[in-house]
Design an enzyme around this catalytic site. Structure first.
Site, PDB file in Angstrom:
ATOM      1  N   CYS A 149     -15.646 102.378 148.433  1.00 26.56           N
ATOM      2  CA  CYS A 149     -14.702 101.261 148.287  1.00 26.56           C
ATOM      3  C   CYS A 149     -14.376 100.697 149.665  1.00 26.56           C
ATOM      4  CB  CYS A 149     -13.411 101.711 147.610  1.00 26.56           C
ATOM      5  SG  CYS A 149     -12.249 100.351 147.386  1.00 26.56           S
TER       6      CYS A 149
ATOM      7  N   HIS B  96      16.620  99.266 162.555  1.00 23.57           N
ATOM      8  CA  HIS B  96      16.968  98.757 161.237  1.00 23.57           C
ATOM      9  C   HIS B  96      17.656  97.405 161.424  1.00 23.57           C
ATOM     10  CE1 HIS B  96      17.397  98.715 157.016  1.00 23.57           C
ATOM     11  NE2 HIS B  96      18.690  98.972 156.954  1.00 23.57           N
TER      12      HIS B  96
ATOM     13  N   CYS C 122      -8.854 101.304 152.417  1.00 22.37           N
ATOM     14  CA  CYS C 122      -8.953 102.245 151.303  1.00 22.37           C
ATOM     15  C   CYS C 122      -9.305 103.639 151.821  1.00 22.37           C
ATOM     16  CB  CYS C 122     -10.013 101.778 150.318  1.00 22.37           C
ATOM     17  SG  CYS C 122     -10.096 102.851 148.864  1.00 22.37           S
TER      18      CYS C 122
ATOM     19  N   CYS D  44      -9.330  99.091 144.393  1.00 23.57           N
ATOM     20  CA  CYS D  44      -9.373 100.154 143.376  1.00 23.57           C
ATOM     21  C   CYS D  44      -7.999 100.710 143.023  1.00 23.57           C
ATOM     22  CB  CYS D  44     -10.302 101.282 143.850  1.00 23.57           C
ATOM     23  SG  CYS D  44      -9.608 102.278 145.194  1.00 23.57           S
TER      24      CYS D  44
ATOM     25  N   GLU E  36      18.484  97.955 150.512  1.00 21.80           N
ATOM     26  CA  GLU E  36      19.166  98.989 149.735  1.00 21.80           C
ATOM     27  C   GLU E  36      19.956  98.417 148.565  1.00 21.80           C
ATOM     28  OE1 GLU E  36      18.877 102.521 150.868  1.00 21.80           O
ATOM     29  OE2 GLU E  36      17.219 101.358 151.670  1.00 21.80           O
TER      30      GLU E  36
ATOM     31  N   CYS F 281      12.197  96.375 156.408  1.00 20.33           N
ATOM     32  CA  CYS F 281      13.531  95.790 156.585  1.00 20.33           C
ATOM     33  C   CYS F 281      13.519  94.481 157.383  1.00 20.33           C
ATOM     34  CB  CYS F 281      14.481  96.804 157.207  1.00 20.33           C
ATOM     35  SG  CYS F 281      13.980  97.383 158.823  1.00 20.33           S
TER      36      CYS F 281
ATOM     37  N   ASP G  85      23.064  94.775 152.623  1.00 19.51           N
ATOM     38  CA  ASP G  85      21.724  95.244 152.998  1.00 19.51           C
ATOM     39  C   ASP G  85      20.740  95.024 151.855  1.00 19.51           C
ATOM     40  OD1 ASP G  85      19.406  96.647 153.561  1.00 19.51           O
ATOM     41  OD2 ASP G  85      20.446  98.210 154.677  1.00 19.51           O
TER      42      ASP G  85
HETATM   43 ZN    ZN Z   1     -10.204 101.290 147.238  1.00 19.31          ZN
END
Ligand code: ZN
Length: 337
Positions: free
Chosen positions: A143, A194, A137, A108, A214, A167, A211
């Site tokens: 749903c 990271h 959901c 949805c 970014e 990352c 990177d």
């Molecule tokens: Zn949904």
């Protein structure tokens, strides 16, 4: 709630959802050695001809070379390879690979919430996914949409799939793409969750920060000075050796040293030296010599980081681009002091 859910699964780390790098092997009291050996081994993958060919089918080489040429003409970059790396990282972030969050319901289009760490299907296992985040959901009971975010390790699966990630997926696939365009690449790992990459600039004679999350090139103080991230270990892995590059990415080396509690500095140095020696075994002596000169240039560059940090930079107080606002704030990466 999430922490409880994850904890009830037993094997997953309590902060599994927070881990943008997607790594399940959080270093333990045994030190960083195992992580280092795994990352060193990973570098062989980026030399595989089948993967490099697959990557080249994805990359708009002509377009990137034109952009590189233009940036050299405009004096925006030190050399052609720097222009190419810049064009590649910008294209990768803008046009090719997407940050997965926020995850929308595939049925949805509404909001989802994290449900659990699920077991990978046969297909997901084939793509090297050891773990799958299940997001369901959150729009109500009528749903039943579910999004399975498989943390793929195989670059082929990342190229074939919905091309989304955090990352971990960005740095992994992008490392291959750097190699595919003919540049030398390093995979850079940070203990504080990271990962990013570097390429070697022949013009500057050293490795340069790159990177893909970014779209950033040559902004090594982006995390410390920009995001306000407090880092302890930053380790770089190449096909010809591994290195502790932490000092190049922090403003205050002495403060950083106080955060380094994963074993002795000597032990860390020893593992990196051993890995590098093994990688260079069998190379012609002229090649080893050349690499050693690069090592010296880099050592000097690393030692000058604090001076560089003192000068004002564009990234000062610049928060992270990738990720939702809540997630960045929770991780202390939104640039707020
Ligand atoms: Zn949904």
């Amino acid at each position: 709630m999430i922490a409880l859910l994850v904890a009830s699964l037993g094997s997953a780390p309590a902060n599994a959802l927070n881990r943008g790098s997607g790594s399940s092997s959080v270093p333990t009291q045994h030190g960083l050695a195992q992580t280092m050996f795994r990352l060193d081994e990973q570098m062989d993958m980026y030399e595989r001809p089948d993967l490099l060919d697959a990557a080249l089918e994805e990359i708009p080489l002509q377009e990137l070379h034109a952009a590189a040429e233009a940036s050299v003409q405009a004096n925006d970059v030190p050399g052609y390879e720097d222009g190419l790396a810049n064009a590649l990282v910008k294209w990768f972030k803008k046009d090719y690979f997407k940050w997965v969050d926020p995850i929308k319901c595939p049925s949805c289009g509404g909001k989802t919430e994290y449900r659990e760490m699920g077991a990978p299907t046969a297909e997901e296992t084939q793509g090297g996914a050891g773990r799958v985040e299940v997001h369901a959901c959150a729009e109500g009971s009528n749903c039943s949409g579910v999004f399975r975010f498989a943390r793929f390790n195989d670059p082929k699966a990342l190229m074939k799939g919905p091309r989304v990630g955090r990352c971990g997926e960005f740095a992994n696939l992008f490392c291959l793409f750097i190699r595919a365009v003919g540049l030398r690449a390093r995979y850079v790992w940070n203990l504080e969750d990271h990962v990013w990459d570097e390429y070697f600039s022949p013009t500057l004679g050293r490795w340069i920060h790159l990177d893909p999350c970014e779209g950033a090139r040559d902004e090594p103080l982006l995390y410390d000075k920009g995001w306000g991230k407090k880092m302890s270990y930053v380790l770089a892995f190449a096909i010809d050796g591994a290195k502790d590059v932490t000092r190049g990415y922090v403003q205050d080396w002495n403060a950083t040293l106080t955060r380094r509690t994963r074993g002795s500095e000597e032990a860390l140095h020893q593992v990196l030296t051993d890995v590098t020696k093994r990688r260079r075994l069998g190379l012609p002596s002229s090649e080893v010599k050349r690499l050693e000169i690069e090592d010296q240039v880099e050592a000097k560059w690393l030692s000058e980081s604090e001076d560089r940090a003192k000068s004002p930079q564009a990234i000062d107080g610049q928060g992270r681009e990738s990720g939702t606002a809540d997630w960045k704030q929770e991780r202390g990466e939104d640039g707020a002091k």
